[in-house]
Design an enzyme around this catalytic site. Structure first.
Site, mmCIF file in Angstrom:
data_model
loop_
_atom_site.group_PDB
_atom_site.id
_atom_site.type_symbol
_atom_site.label_atom_id
_atom_site.label_comp_id
_atom_site.label_asym_id
_atom_site.label_seq_id
_atom_site.Cartn_x
_atom_site.Cartn_y
_atom_site.Cartn_z
ATOM 1 N N GLN A 42 61.499 56.725 9.916
ATOM 2 C CA GLN A 42 62.874 57.095 10.191
ATOM 3 C C GLN A 42 63.049 57.816 11.521
ATOM 4 O O GLN A 42 64.171 57.854 12.050
ATOM 5 C CB GLN A 42 63.413 57.964 9.049
ATOM 6 N N HIS A 62 63.523 43.640 11.534
ATOM 7 C CA HIS A 62 63.534 42.533 12.493
ATOM 8 C C HIS A 62 63.983 41.218 11.863
ATOM 9 O O HIS A 62 63.982 40.181 12.529
ATOM 10 C CB HIS A 62 62.143 42.358 13.109
ATOM 11 N N ASP A 74 62.805 50.571 15.737
ATOM 12 C CA ASP A 74 61.915 50.408 16.890
ATOM 13 C C ASP A 74 61.837 51.681 17.729
ATOM 14 O O ASP A 74 60.761 52.060 18.199
ATOM 15 C CB ASP A 74 62.389 49.256 17.775
ATOM 16 N N ARG A 99 58.286 69.326 6.619
ATOM 17 C CA ARG A 99 57.733 68.249 5.802
ATOM 18 C C ARG A 99 57.958 66.929 6.540
ATOM 19 O O ARG A 99 59.086 66.551 6.831
ATOM 20 C CB ARG A 99 58.418 68.212 4.435
ATOM 21 N N HIS A 144 55.390 57.453 2.645
ATOM 22 C CA HIS A 144 56.846 57.478 2.548
ATOM 23 C C HIS A 144 57.390 56.107 2.953
ATOM 24 O O HIS A 144 58.084 55.972 3.967
ATOM 25 C CB HIS A 144 57.430 58.589 3.417
ATOM 26 N N ASN A 188 56.164 59.534 -1.993
ATOM 27 C CA ASN A 188 57.562 59.941 -2.070
ATOM 28 C C ASN A 188 58.382 58.920 -2.853
ATOM 29 O O ASN A 188 58.453 57.751 -2.480
ATOM 30 C CB ASN A 188 58.158 60.080 -0.672
ATOM 31 N N GLU A 189 58.966 59.376 -3.970
ATOM 32 C CA GLU A 189 59.945 58.621 -4.744
ATOM 33 C C GLU A 189 59.453 57.254 -5.235
ATOM 34 O O GLU A 189 59.857 56.202 -4.727
ATOM 35 C CB GLU A 189 61.240 58.464 -3.948
ATOM 36 N N ASN A 331 63.240 65.744 -5.592
ATOM 37 C CA ASN A 331 64.307 65.314 -4.677
ATOM 38 C C ASN A 331 65.591 65.159 -5.471
ATOM 39 O O ASN A 331 65.580 64.561 -6.561
ATOM 40 C CB ASN A 331 63.958 63.979 -4.014
ATOM 41 N N TYR A 333 70.099 64.631 -5.153
ATOM 42 C CA TYR A 333 71.318 64.461 -4.366
ATOM 43 C C TYR A 333 72.585 64.537 -5.211
ATOM 44 O O TYR A 333 73.572 65.113 -4.795
ATOM 45 C CB TYR A 333 71.277 63.135 -3.599
ATOM 46 N N GLU A 401 63.596 67.394 -1.131
ATOM 47 C CA GLU A 401 64.767 66.827 -0.452
ATOM 48 C C GLU A 401 66.024 67.243 -1.181
ATOM 49 O O GLU A 401 66.128 67.116 -2.401
ATOM 50 C CB GLU A 401 64.727 65.290 -0.414
#
Length: 504
Positions: A42, A62, A74, A99, A144, A188-189, A331, A333, A401
């Site tokens: 990311q 891509h 990219d 992290r 991740h 992660n997740e 995590n 949200y 998160e």
């Protein structure tokens, strides 16, 4: 620090009501660490620098139509090039830790340890050393989501051999960085990896093998995690003295109403969405949750399968996985509300995880956020934390998160409001419910490549200027809010905070 002062103003964020709950000024618990987070694909960019080979996210971004806004990772935030600026931003916040994740194909280009990249090792060594030089603790996520494409061509997380491939990769990291990294996150997740990438076509590798792929991935992810934990525990912990655990998406799931039927639907949704990955590790019995095993077996039989589509663990595997996490990586949200009233066969693909659960959900009458899975329901944070405590004997909880996505803008009042209300809910969980929260992490340090949504979704407390070749970063209002929270360790909804227009 690469910044210039442009203007200086004052703002005051007053949070009088949390729906029907007044938010009071509160002190954070002693010992609770505060930090910010990112992930390799990311932010790093440099997708083909040196000997790095493509990951599944390079492949997807891509692919024409692969990313909603047509962007790629990219360049992302060019953190491979500008990591020292990232660290100055983190230092500006004053947090305890950063992290971040390590890119598997940047370390092992093909995924196998027969070829270890000197350039990859140098980059992460420099990053870790620079963090430590600035008194920032590095917390490292081993995986991740950016699986080497070569391993995906061999089946990826649907191939049982991946547990061995993964532990070989993890061993390289322990050997190289473990003298300085004292907190490791294995994976992660797992839900997002398996369900969205293998069972659906939302995330890479977009297999859409619904009803089968997500369950295969779940088993193999858990075994890979456990193998890495045992390796660290036996060979590295005695002299490196670190901790290691997994991070699980623990958004809360509950009934649409207080009817027994809806309560059951919400409870079983929690088993499917969270317990499928947490129960084998954290429960006293181990193994997948009973409700998941029962429902998948019943639906599989109805659909003509010879046996359940949910893979089984051997007795030895159940014991091997159970207890393999030093903390509960958490995590969170938002919250969703479930009912079976209105569910009809055929609403979802058959077979599929959604059909196995056989329920529908909504966010009820809560005001939807610009990014719907960030709909602000702070009481769900407290309930999710309490669920972990009640079901898994109150383990240490590292909140890895928690964040709020927007469509942009520096005056991010909604993000400040969200973070304030969620921290208030966390303090309720700690002070009233006795949850053992040891760490809190804002997602994310800066705007970044937000997976299938590309660059259009903004989670950063720092704004990233993608139109600038240097990917200039500017602190948002929320960055100053968090900086103040870190400095004072007091949640004060009435405070006045200095806001400066800065550039990094």
């Amino acid at each position: 620090m690469l910044f210039s002062l442009v203007v200086y103003v004052l703002f005051s964020v007053v949070m009088c009501q949390n729906d029907n709950k007044t938010i009071l000024t509160r002190k954070l618990p002693d010992g609770m660490k505060l930090g910010v987070a990112s992930a390799a694909y990311q932010v790093e960019g440099a997708w083909n620098v040196a000997d790095k080979l493509p990951s599944i996210w390079d492949t997807l971004s891509h692919t024409p139509g692969g990313i909603k806004d047509g962007s790629t990772g990219d360049d992302a935030c060019k953190s491979y090039e500008y990591y020292k600026r990232d660290i100055q931003m983190i230092k500006f916040l004053g947090v305890d830790f950063y992290r971040f994740s390590i890119s598997w194909p940047r370390i092992l280009p093909s995924g196998f340890r027969n070829k270890i990249s000197d350039d990859g090792l140098k980059y992460y060594n420099n990053l870790i050393d620079e963090l430590l030089a600035n008194n920032i603790e590095p917390i490292v996520t081993i995986y991740h989501w950016d699986l080497p494409q070569y391993l995906q061509d061999l089946g990826g997380w649907a191939n049982p051999m991946i547990a061995d491939w993964y532990v070989d990769y993890a061993q390289v990291l322990f050997e190289t960085f473990g003298d300085r990294v004292k907190t490791w996150i294995t994976i992660n997740e797992p839900k997002q990896i398996g369900l969205f990438g293998y069972g659906m076509s939302y995330l890479a590798p977009r297999l859409n093998a619904h009803g089968i792929g997500e369950y295969l991935a779940a088993k193999h992810i858990l075994l890979a995690h456990a193998k890495a934990w045992h390796l660290y525990d036996k060979q590295f912990r005695p002299h490196q003295k670190g901790t290691i655990g997994i991070t699980i998406a623990t958004d809360f799931r509950t009934g649409m109403t207080d009817s027994p039927e809806d309560i059951l639907a919400g409870s079983e949704a929690m088993d499917f969405e969270v317990g499928l990955y947490a129960h084998p590790i954290f429960s006293k019995t181990g193994d997948f949750p009973e409700s998941v095993k029962r429902r998948v077996a019943e639906r599989s039989k109805e659909q003509g399968f010879k046996k359940s589509r949910l893979p089984t663990f051997t007795k030895e595997e159940i014991v091997f996985i159970k207890g393999t996490s030093d903390f509960y990586g958490f995590n969170h949200y938002s919250t969703r509300f479930y009912t079976r009233n209105g569910f009809k066969s055929g609403m979802y693909p058959i077979p599929s995880y959604e059909d196995d659960l056989a329920a529908i959900y909504s966010y009820k009458d809560y005001k939807p956020a610009a990014i719907v899975h960030c709909t602000e329901i702070p009481e769900g944070m407290r309930l999710a934390l309490k669920w972990v405590k009640d079901n898994y004997d109150n383990p240490p909880v590292n909140i890895i998160e928690n964040g709020f996505g927007t469509l942009g803008g520096q005056q991010d009042y909604d993000r400040v409001k969200y973070l304030t209300r969620y921290m208030d809910a966390i303090l309720d969980a700690v002070e009233i419910d006795g949850v053992n929260v040891t760490m809190y992490t804002v997602w994310s340090l800066m705007d970044n490549f937000e997976w299938a949504n590309g660059l259009s979704i903004k989670f950063g407390i720092f704004e990233t200027d993608y139109g600038n070749s240097n990917k200039t970063r500017r602190p948002r209002m929320s960055a100053f809010w968090f900086r103040n929270l870190v400095a004072t360790r007091i949640l004060d909804p009435y405070r006045e905070t200095e806001f400066q227009k800065l550039e990094f």
